[in-house]
Design a protein around this motif. Structure first.
Motif, PDB file in Angstrom:
ATOM      1  N   ALA A  49      43.131  -4.808  21.632  1.00  0.00           N
ATOM      2  CA  ALA A  49      44.480  -4.322  21.347  1.00  0.00           C
ATOM      3  C   ALA A  49      45.363  -5.453  20.821  1.00  0.00           C
ATOM      4  CB  ALA A  49      45.088  -3.719  22.607  1.00  0.00           C
ATOM      5  N   VAL A  52      44.402  -5.982  17.116  1.00  0.00           N
ATOM      6  CA  VAL A  52      44.802  -4.872  16.246  1.00  0.00           C
ATOM      7  C   VAL A  52      46.312  -4.837  16.031  1.00  0.00           C
ATOM      8  CG1 VAL A  52      44.939  -2.346  16.132  1.00  0.00           C
ATOM      9  CG2 VAL A  52      42.791  -3.453  16.748  1.00  0.00           C
ATOM     10  N   THR A  53      47.085  -5.167  17.073  1.00  0.00           N
ATOM     11  CA  THR A  53      48.546  -5.034  16.968  1.00  0.00           C
ATOM     12  C   THR A  53      49.238  -6.280  16.428  1.00  0.00           C
ATOM     13  OG1 THR A  53      48.822  -5.748  19.288  1.00  0.00           O
ATOM     14  CG2 THR A  53      48.618  -3.373  18.869  1.00  0.00           C
ATOM     15  N   ALA A  56      49.993  -5.048  12.774  1.00  0.00           N
ATOM     16  CA  ALA A  56      49.997  -3.629  12.395  1.00  0.00           C
ATOM     17  C   ALA A  56      51.407  -3.101  12.139  1.00  0.00           C
ATOM     18  CB  ALA A  56      49.313  -2.796  13.482  1.00  0.00           C
ATOM     19  N   VAL A  64      53.355   3.535  15.308  1.00  0.00           N
ATOM     20  CA  VAL A  64      51.940   3.694  14.970  1.00  0.00           C
ATOM     21  C   VAL A  64      51.144   2.476  15.413  1.00  0.00           C
ATOM     22  CG1 VAL A  64      50.295   4.026  13.085  1.00  0.00           C
ATOM     23  CG2 VAL A  64      52.483   5.223  13.045  1.00  0.00           C
ATOM     24  N   ALA A  65      51.752   1.296  15.353  1.00  0.00           N
ATOM     25  CA  ALA A  65      51.073   0.091  15.830  1.00  0.00           C
ATOM     26  C   ALA A  65      50.737   0.209  17.312  1.00  0.00           C
ATOM     27  CB  ALA A  65      51.946  -1.137  15.582  1.00  0.00           C
ATOM     28  N   LEU A  68      47.851   2.585  17.720  1.00  0.00           N
ATOM     29  CA  LEU A  68      46.581   1.936  17.406  1.00  0.00           C
ATOM     30  C   LEU A  68      46.138   1.027  18.555  1.00  0.00           C
ATOM     31  CD1 LEU A  68      47.198   0.988  13.655  1.00  0.00           C
ATOM     32  CD2 LEU A  68      45.692   2.792  14.524  1.00  0.00           C
ATOM     33  N   SER A  71      44.855   3.131  21.319  1.00  0.00           N
ATOM     34  CA  SER A  71      43.580   3.755  20.969  1.00  0.00           C
ATOM     35  C   SER A  71      42.414   2.805  21.221  1.00  0.00           C
ATOM     36  CB  SER A  71      43.596   4.198  19.502  1.00  0.00           C
ATOM     37  OG  SER A  71      44.554   5.212  19.292  1.00  0.00           O
ATOM     38  N   VAL A  72      42.554   1.560  20.799  1.00  0.00           N
ATOM     39  CA  VAL A  72      41.438   0.623  20.985  1.00  0.00           C
ATOM     40  C   VAL A  72      41.369   0.119  22.422  1.00  0.00           C
ATOM     41  CG1 VAL A  72      41.436  -0.048  18.555  1.00  0.00           C
ATOM     42  CG2 VAL A  72      42.787  -1.376  20.185  1.00  0.00           C
ATOM     43  N   MET A 196      45.353   6.062  25.802  1.00  0.00           N
ATOM     44  CA  MET A 196      46.163   5.902  24.597  1.00  0.00           C
ATOM     45  C   MET A 196      47.618   6.234  24.896  1.00  0.00           C
ATOM     46  SD  MET A 196      47.791   8.036  22.271  1.00  0.00           S
ATOM     47  CE  MET A 196      46.882   9.580  22.341  1.00  0.00           C
ATOM     48  N   THR A 200      50.590   3.419  24.516  1.00  0.00           N
ATOM     49  CA  THR A 200      51.574   3.706  23.471  1.00  0.00           C
ATOM     50  C   THR A 200      52.970   3.862  24.065  1.00  0.00           C
ATOM     51  OG1 THR A 200      49.861   4.832  22.189  1.00  0.00           O
ATOM     52  CG2 THR A 200      52.139   5.245  21.565  1.00  0.00           C
TER      53      THR A 200
END
Length: 270
Positions: A49, A52-53, A56, A64-65, A68, A71-72, A196, A200
């Motif tokens: 995470a 990915v962030t 992003a 949305v970041a 994501l 999600s991971v 998620m 989030t």
């Protein structure tokens, strides 16, 4: 039961009771090893995470970041549930077996204590591995690791407590849903959606923070930099209220609530 595509809530609760009986015979060594593995698995999701962030939001926006990242991050609970490990937050569901008369307070609290320490040790070791890998020694990912840690340390006690409650409410629902699922795909989906959601939303998970905050501290230390809100004392100031909140969320809003709904009349001590 094995031919069904999923278990009903009552059947999933009964499966949780059966699983809870393991604390009566499981050896200390096995509990320690499984709790270390859970610390590693949650850290795998947390570090992913972070990667990915790290940029992003520049491309897809903050919301949305975070989606994501959540999600991971869910890969951590997938590994715990499908491969098998002892995660402190998920073990709030041992309360179902306690209320059903299958285990004692002593056995449950003993498990919680060992698993919490094992999760902490696994998280700290994984944080050290990531820093020693030098993947984040310089650059945006290391910056993000420090930002995440500092932001968590700055959360006030009361807010951290409430975010911990909301987090483990969802985590325990994820574990219960995964218990109800009868195949690997179903278990993955059951883990994905609630995890998620909590990431989030910005809720707080004690074991994840046992990785996030030490990693930020170690990265900052390796760089020779300091952050005003980032310290080992602030780490404890986050983990303590989040852990208390996680227990409240998992025990009251999932374990006790669903035991009362589905199993109360059947319990040996009800």
């Amino acid at each position: 039961m094995t031919d069904k595509r999923f278990l009903t809530p009552a059947e999933a609760l009964n499966a949780t009771v059966e699983n809870g009986r393991r604390v009566l015979t499981q050896s200390l060594a096995r509990t320690v090893l499984l709790s270390l593995l859970a610390g590693f698995y949650i850290a795998f999701g947390a570090q992913l995470a972070t990667v990915v962030t790290q940029d992003a939001a520049l491309h897809v926006g903050q919301g949305v970041a975070r989606l994501l990242g959540g999600s991971v991050f869910s890969v951590g609970l997938m590994l715990v549930v499908i491969c098998g490990a002892e995660l402190f937050t998920g073990n709030s569901l041992l309360t179902v077996a306690l209320l059903h008369g299958e285990i004692t307070w002593v056995k449950m609290l003993e498990n919680w204590g060992v698993v919490l320490l094992g999760n902490l040790a696994g998280s700290l070791f994984f944080a050290w591995l990531m820093v020693e890998s030098r993947l984040w020694e310089n650059g945006a990912v290391g910056d993000q690791a420090v930002r995440i840690a500092a932001a968590k340390c700055a959360i006030p006690f009361g807010a951290a407590l409430i975010r911990g409650i909301l987090c483990n409410w969802l985590v325990c629902l994820a574990v219960l849903m995964a218990t109800a699922a009868r195949d690997v795909g179903g278990k993955m989906l059951a883990c994905y959606v609630p995890i998620m959601t909590f990431v989030t939303s910005g809720f707080e998970h004690s074991v994840a923070n046992m990785y996030f905050i030490p990693t930020g501290l170690l990265v900052a230390g390796a760089r020779g930099t300091t952050e005003p809100d980032l310290s080992w004392g602030a780490f404890m100031g986050n983990v303590v209220p989040v852990t208390i909140g996680n227990v409240i969320g998992g025990v009251i809003f999932v374990a006790i609530a669903y035991w009362f709904i589905h199993l109360k009349k059947e319990g040996k001590q009800a």
